[in-house]
Motif scaffolding. Sequence first.
Motif, PDB file in Angstrom:
ATOM      1  N   ILE A  94     -29.574 -35.578 -29.518  1.00  0.00           N
ATOM      2  CA  ILE A  94     -28.795 -35.000 -28.144  1.00  0.00           C
ATOM      3  C   ILE A  94     -28.894 -36.350 -27.327  1.00  0.00           C
ATOM      4  CG2 ILE A  94     -28.646 -33.407 -26.424  1.00  0.00           C
ATOM      5  CD1 ILE A  94     -29.962 -31.258 -28.202  1.00  0.00           C
ATOM      6  N   SER A  95     -30.099 -36.419 -27.045  1.00  0.00           N
ATOM      7  CA  SER A  95     -30.517 -37.535 -26.137  1.00  0.00           C
ATOM      8  C   SER A  95     -31.626 -38.600 -26.799  1.00  0.00           C
ATOM      9  CB  SER A  95     -30.930 -37.105 -24.643  1.00  0.00           C
ATOM     10  OG  SER A  95     -32.040 -36.460 -24.877  1.00  0.00           O
ATOM     11  N   PRO A  96     -32.111 -39.570 -26.032  1.00  0.00           N
ATOM     12  CA  PRO A  96     -33.277 -40.275 -26.613  1.00  0.00           C
ATOM     13  C   PRO A  96     -34.523 -39.472 -26.589  1.00  0.00           C
ATOM     14  CG  PRO A  96     -31.832 -41.623 -25.122  1.00  0.00           C
ATOM     15  CD  PRO A  96     -31.288 -40.101 -24.976  1.00  0.00           C
ATOM     16  N   THR A  97     -34.343 -38.492 -25.862  1.00  0.00           N
ATOM     17  CA  THR A  97     -35.738 -37.599 -26.017  1.00  0.00           C
ATOM     18  C   THR A  97     -35.452 -36.144 -26.611  1.00  0.00           C
ATOM     19  OG1 THR A  97     -35.244 -37.069 -23.620  1.00  0.00           O
ATOM     20  CG2 THR A  97     -36.656 -38.669 -24.156  1.00  0.00           C
ATOM     21  N   SER A  98     -34.502 -35.747 -27.213  1.00  0.00           N
ATOM     22  CA  SER A  98     -34.089 -34.593 -27.727  1.00  0.00           C
ATOM     23  C   SER A  98     -33.262 -34.608 -28.885  1.00  0.00           C
ATOM     24  CB  SER A  98     -33.559 -33.495 -26.630  1.00  0.00           C
ATOM     25  OG  SER A  98     -32.303 -34.248 -26.126  1.00  0.00           O
ATOM     26  N   TRP A  99     -33.373 -33.443 -29.683  1.00  0.00           N
ATOM     27  CA  TRP A  99     -32.655 -33.302 -30.966  1.00  0.00           C
ATOM     28  C   TRP A  99     -32.192 -31.737 -31.135  1.00  0.00           C
ATOM     29  CZ3 TRP A  99     -37.002 -35.974 -29.683  1.00  0.00           C
ATOM     30  CH2 TRP A  99     -36.840 -37.177 -30.093  1.00  0.00           C
ATOM     31  N   TRP A 100     -31.343 -31.689 -32.267  1.00  0.00           N
ATOM     32  CA  TRP A 100     -31.026 -30.130 -32.559  1.00  0.00           C
ATOM     33  C   TRP A 100     -30.775 -30.241 -34.044  1.00  0.00           C
ATOM     34  CZ3 TRP A 100     -25.976 -28.160 -33.590  1.00  0.00           C
ATOM     35  CH2 TRP A 100     -24.961 -29.038 -33.357  1.00  0.00           C
ATOM     36  N   ALA A 101     -30.646 -29.114 -34.434  1.00  0.00           N
ATOM     37  CA  ALA A 101     -30.298 -28.675 -35.811  1.00  0.00           C
ATOM     38  C   ALA A 101     -30.173 -27.113 -35.997  1.00  0.00           C
ATOM     39  CB  ALA A 101     -31.570 -28.969 -36.772  1.00  0.00           C
ATOM     40  N   VAL A 102     -29.604 -26.713 -36.989  1.00  0.00           N
ATOM     41  CA  VAL A 102     -29.140 -25.527 -37.390  1.00  0.00           C
ATOM     42  C   VAL A 102     -29.552 -25.117 -38.848  1.00  0.00           C
ATOM     43  CG1 VAL A 102     -27.327 -23.857 -37.639  1.00  0.00           C
ATOM     44  CG2 VAL A 102     -27.215 -25.616 -35.829  1.00  0.00           C
ATOM     45  N   ILE A 103     -30.168 -23.975 -38.936  1.00  0.00           N
ATOM     46  CA  ILE A 103     -30.505 -23.473 -40.282  1.00  0.00           C
ATOM     47  C   ILE A 103     -29.657 -22.039 -40.462  1.00  0.00           C
ATOM     48  CG2 ILE A 103     -32.922 -24.490 -40.333  1.00  0.00           C
ATOM     49  CD1 ILE A 103     -33.907 -21.720 -39.321  1.00  0.00           C
ATOM     50  N   ILE A 111     -29.192 -20.082 -36.769  1.00  0.00           N
ATOM     51  CA  ILE A 111     -30.120 -20.249 -35.797  1.00  0.00           C
ATOM     52  C   ILE A 111     -30.184 -21.673 -35.457  1.00  0.00           C
ATOM     53  CG2 ILE A 111     -32.766 -19.887 -35.137  1.00  0.00           C
ATOM     54  CD1 ILE A 111     -31.149 -17.140 -35.716  1.00  0.00           C
ATOM     55  N   GLY A 112     -30.195 -22.051 -34.241  1.00  0.00           N
ATOM     56  CA  GLY A 112     -30.105 -23.348 -33.754  1.00  0.00           C
ATOM     57  C   GLY A 112     -31.596 -23.703 -33.347  1.00  0.00           C
ATOM     58  N   LEU A 113     -32.080 -24.978 -33.921  1.00  0.00           N
ATOM     59  CA  LEU A 113     -33.555 -25.448 -33.405  1.00  0.00           C
ATOM     60  C   LEU A 113     -33.239 -26.554 -32.493  1.00  0.00           C
ATOM     61  CD1 LEU A 113     -34.782 -25.839 -36.914  1.00  0.00           C
ATOM     62  CD2 LEU A 113     -35.005 -23.912 -35.544  1.00  0.00           C
ATOM     63  N   TYR A 114     -34.087 -26.590 -31.453  1.00  0.00           N
ATOM     64  CA  TYR A 114     -34.327 -27.468 -30.253  1.00  0.00           C
ATOM     65  C   TYR A 114     -35.535 -28.189 -30.082  1.00  0.00           C
ATOM     66  CZ  TYR A 114     -34.184 -29.492 -25.829  1.00  0.00           C
ATOM     67  OH  TYR A 114     -34.622 -30.679 -24.726  1.00  0.00           O
ATOM     68  N   GLU A 115     -35.559 -29.558 -30.006  1.00  0.00           N
ATOM     69  CA  GLU A 115     -36.940 -30.227 -30.009  1.00  0.00           C
ATOM     70  C   GLU A 115     -36.647 -31.301 -28.778  1.00  0.00           C
ATOM     71  OE1 GLU A 115     -39.435 -33.503 -32.232  1.00  0.00           O
ATOM     72  OE2 GLU A 115     -38.206 -32.350 -33.594  1.00  0.00           O
ATOM     73  N   GLY A 116     -37.935 -31.332 -27.828  1.00  0.00           N
ATOM     74  CA  GLY A 116     -37.740 -32.420 -26.849  1.00  0.00           C
ATOM     75  C   GLY A 116     -37.331 -32.019 -25.478  1.00  0.00           C
ATOM     76  N   THR A 117     -36.881 -32.835 -24.649  1.00  0.00           N
ATOM     77  CA  THR A 117     -36.669 -32.600 -23.456  1.00  0.00           C
ATOM     78  C   THR A 117     -35.271 -33.448 -23.220  1.00  0.00           C
ATOM     79  OG1 THR A 117     -37.058 -32.869 -21.136  1.00  0.00           O
ATOM     80  CG2 THR A 117     -37.748 -34.389 -22.526  1.00  0.00           C
ATOM     81  N   THR A 118     -34.173 -32.695 -22.414  1.00  0.00           N
ATOM     82  CA  THR A 118     -33.048 -33.512 -22.005  1.00  0.00           C
ATOM     83  C   THR A 118     -33.202 -34.130 -20.570  1.00  0.00           C
ATOM     84  OG1 THR A 118     -32.130 -31.562 -21.190  1.00  0.00           O
ATOM     85  CG2 THR A 118     -31.464 -32.155 -23.266  1.00  0.00           C
ATOM     86  N   ASP A 119     -34.284 -33.872 -19.852  1.00  0.00           N
ATOM     87  CA  ASP A 119     -34.569 -34.362 -18.546  1.00  0.00           C
ATOM     88  C   ASP A 119     -34.653 -35.970 -18.732  1.00  0.00           C
ATOM     89  OD1 ASP A 119     -35.708 -33.688 -15.738  1.00  0.00           O
ATOM     90  OD2 ASP A 119     -37.050 -35.291 -16.506  1.00  0.00           O
ATOM     91  N   ALA A 120     -33.908 -36.703 -17.704  1.00  0.00           N
ATOM     92  CA  ALA A 120     -33.836 -38.037 -17.784  1.00  0.00           C
ATOM     93  C   ALA A 120     -35.320 -38.792 -17.803  1.00  0.00           C
ATOM     94  CB  ALA A 120     -32.992 -38.419 -16.717  1.00  0.00           C
TER      95      ALA A 120
END
Length: 123
Positions: A94-103, A111-120
């Motif tokens: 998503i950004s250099p500090t966040s990612w997503w996937a779907v299972i 179900i979506g999965l989210y890891e990290g932060t989208t904060d700059a």
Amino acid sequence: MAHGDITHIDIPVTDMAKAAEFYSGLFGWQIAEMPGFEGYPMWQAPNQISGGGLAPRDDGFTQPRSYVEVDSIDETVAKAKEAGATVAREKSEISPTSWWAVIIDPDGNAIGLYEGTTDASGS
């Protein structure tokens, strides 16, 4: 947010402007495009906690999808696969500090999965 919390809900729509008008009028959601996420308006509920996005509807995305925050998408996907899930979308940035996937769970739910932060700032 902590591991296991629902952090985001995407709603598939065909007309962004019409959907934004509908949801803001119905629920009082604040809806706006964020820099770097043009064409993907984000919504936030009046509680300033719940939120998500209005995403383009397509053949593979026809129902709202919740995203769960996890410490590691890679570890969560491996554990989900062991429990009978399949992967609908591999881990993507998503950004250099966040990612997503779907299972897809054993019952066929996306179900979506989210890891990290989208904060700059990366925090």
